[in-house]
Design an enzyme around this catalytic site. Sequence first.
Site, PDB file in Angstrom:
ATOM      1  N   VAL A  14      25.142  -6.642  14.373  1.00  0.00           N
ATOM      2  CA  VAL A  14      26.374  -6.110  14.954  1.00  0.00           C
ATOM      3  C   VAL A  14      27.577  -6.973  14.573  1.00  0.00           C
ATOM      4  CG1 VAL A  14      27.571  -5.598  17.118  1.00  0.00           C
ATOM      5  CG2 VAL A  14      25.173  -4.964  16.852  1.00  0.00           C
ATOM      6  N   GLY A  15      27.482  -8.282  14.859  1.00  0.00           N
ATOM      7  CA  GLY A  15      28.624  -9.177  14.633  1.00  0.00           C
ATOM      8  C   GLY A  15      29.097  -9.167  13.186  1.00  0.00           C
ATOM      9  N   PRO A  91      17.495  -9.695  24.055  1.00  0.00           N
ATOM     10  CA  PRO A  91      16.211  -8.986  24.063  1.00  0.00           C
ATOM     11  C   PRO A  91      15.653  -8.789  25.473  1.00  0.00           C
ATOM     12  CG  PRO A  91      15.914 -11.273  23.382  1.00  0.00           C
ATOM     13  CD  PRO A  91      17.393 -11.058  23.532  1.00  0.00           C
ATOM     14  N   SER A 129      27.825  -7.476  22.660  1.00  0.00           N
ATOM     15  CA  SER A 129      26.374  -7.271  22.812  1.00  0.00           C
ATOM     16  C   SER A 129      26.115  -6.235  23.894  1.00  0.00           C
ATOM     17  CB  SER A 129      25.687  -8.557  23.264  1.00  0.00           C
ATOM     18  OG  SER A 129      26.173  -9.664  22.576  1.00  0.00           O
ATOM     19  N   CYS A 274      17.806  -0.992  20.028  1.00  0.00           N
ATOM     20  CA  CYS A 274      18.586  -0.515  21.179  1.00  0.00           C
ATOM     21  C   CYS A 274      17.889   0.464  22.118  1.00  0.00           C
ATOM     22  CB  CYS A 274      19.863   0.144  20.672  1.00  0.00           C
ATOM     23  SG  CYS A 274      21.049  -1.052  20.094  1.00  0.00           S
ATOM     24  N   LYS A 277      15.152  -0.852  24.583  1.00  0.00           N
ATOM     25  CA  LYS A 277      15.714  -1.929  25.400  1.00  0.00           C
ATOM     26  C   LYS A 277      16.738  -1.375  26.395  1.00  0.00           C
ATOM     27  CE  LYS A 277      19.065  -4.603  24.020  1.00  0.00           C
ATOM     28  NZ  LYS A 277      19.878  -5.512  23.213  1.00  0.00           N
ATOM     29  N   PHE A 336      12.530   0.510  10.861  1.00  0.00           N
ATOM     30  CA  PHE A 336      12.515   1.511  11.941  1.00  0.00           C
ATOM     31  C   PHE A 336      13.224   2.803  11.556  1.00  0.00           C
ATOM     32  CE2 PHE A 336      16.640   1.845  14.142  1.00  0.00           C
ATOM     33  CZ  PHE A 336      17.348   0.795  13.575  1.00  0.00           C
ATOM     34  N   LYS A 337      13.973   2.775  10.439  1.00  0.00           N
ATOM     35  CA  LYS A 337      14.577   3.973   9.854  1.00  0.00           C
ATOM     36  C   LYS A 337      14.994   3.615   8.441  1.00  0.00           C
ATOM     37  CE  LYS A 337      19.178   4.375  11.108  1.00  0.00           C
ATOM     38  NZ  LYS A 337      20.338   4.440  11.994  1.00  0.00           N
TER      39      LYS A 337
END
Length: 468
Positions: A14-15, A91, A129, A274, A277, A336-337
């Site tokens: 993300v950052g 997490p 976050s 995401c 979680k 995951f994709k």
Amino acid sequence: MTSLKICCMGAGYVGGPTMAVIASNCPDIRVTVVDLNAAQIAAWNSSSLPIYEPGLQAVVESCRGKNLFFSTDIEKEIEEADIVFISVNTPTKTQGIGAGRAANIKNCELCARTIAKVSTSNKIVVEKSTVPVRTADAVRRVLACNDKGLTFQVLSNPEFLAEGTAIDDLQRPSRVLIGGEETPGGQEAIQKLVSVYANWVPAAQIITTNLWSSELSKLVANAFLAQRVSSINSISALCESTGADVSEISRAIGSDPRIGPKFLQSSVGFGGSCFQKDILNLVYLCESYGLNECAEYWHQVIKMNEYQKSRFTKKMVERMFNTATGKKIAVLGFAFKKDTGDTRETASAFVCRDLLAERAKIHVYDPQVKREQMMLEFDYTLNVNTTTEPDLEKLITTSPSAYDACDGAHAIAILTEWDEFKTLDYQRIYEKMSKPAFIFDGRNIVDQAALRKIGFEVYAIGKPWPSV
Ligand code: UDX
Ligand code: ADP
């Protein structure tokens, strides 16, 4: 002279991309991304970035060294910044209160403590976050404990980018959400952050709310998206039992504008850092307010995902005459994709774990995932390591190409929808496989009719299985 200085704590998925896009759209703003992990920072400063994301390299190279910097000098960069983004990992807790449900915000709290310790001027602190609702309160209280009489405004500015399309999502966001306190100071801070995004995002797409709505919206957005995937996945099972075709159903229902076409692609199950979680977070939140029915409602989205993952492996074993023991299985895709090397919560790991339990010989090929990362994922998410599974290194091979993985295999399992898997020379692959040659398509990306013509036995999610 630069007008504003931004420091971002956390140089991850993300950052890194978010700050690169801010820097490229705001040449007057000096943006520095800091991280505790020196290797991560070194990679951001090199020609081999630490994450794979289409278009990222070009954006980083266009502004790195001009107004975009990556550094390990956390304290100096915070001290100099006007706005500090917190973009660290949160997490799910593995032990203690809320284990398996609540997100661990210890990294956020640590960031707040560092900011309070090193700051010598007032700052805006932005939660980027994904955090449990009311984390801003914890951050604010830690910051308020500074002994220098400084004022910090805490804002929530959740990220909605999806991996694999991060640069596009950041350049043309459907919306930017900024939550802040309703006080004059809070509103002023909101406007300052709005003015950063206004450099490239139309005003109508910048939504401002109170802090808690912003924090909760992020969890709810992901819960709704994941719910759509679980809903269509539940229907895929019904399709396989009835002879209906899940892709036809997606098309039929998705053309109703009230439903819409997106996130109706049935799969072997959703993954990523995401969805699971955030839903667990939502479930935990509902439970802690005594809203057990609400908690159970959302928990079902996760249960359906578990079911979908285990259903897939069961089907594989069942079709291969009820045994996978000693058979070579080619696993195509571990991320995951597609278009990411991220493996967090990837469905592929769950399928591999279940195949391992059957003592299959697994050969994995993924264009972006390294063996070391794969093993870390097994260990972290599934507690599968050389202690719990002494034969792990022997039973899992990483292959340099899809063709190597498939050579001599009894079956192929397609678990990530990488484009390259659509155009493989399946005739060539078929010739080198054990017969009958099975393909289990967990992403519905292959041309089933063409493969059946070659001679494959094809199983695809939510598709009718023709009698053989
Ligand atoms: C998600 C949200 O989309 C994003 O807004 C948020 O900021 C972070 O979480 P991400 O996890 O990167 O993004 O990927 P996403 O594209 O949402 O996919 C999540 C999972 O769902 C993947 O495993 C994907 O393969 C699966 N999926 C998605 C399906 O199985 N079917 C679909 O139709 C869509
Ligand atoms: P996300 O997907 O949320 O970006 P990542 O795990 O990819 O999560 O990135 C989070 C980054 O934050 C990691 O590189 C980690 O080293 C960094 N980090 C964690 N805690 C701190 C901290 N206290 N200060 C600076 N960086 C931190």
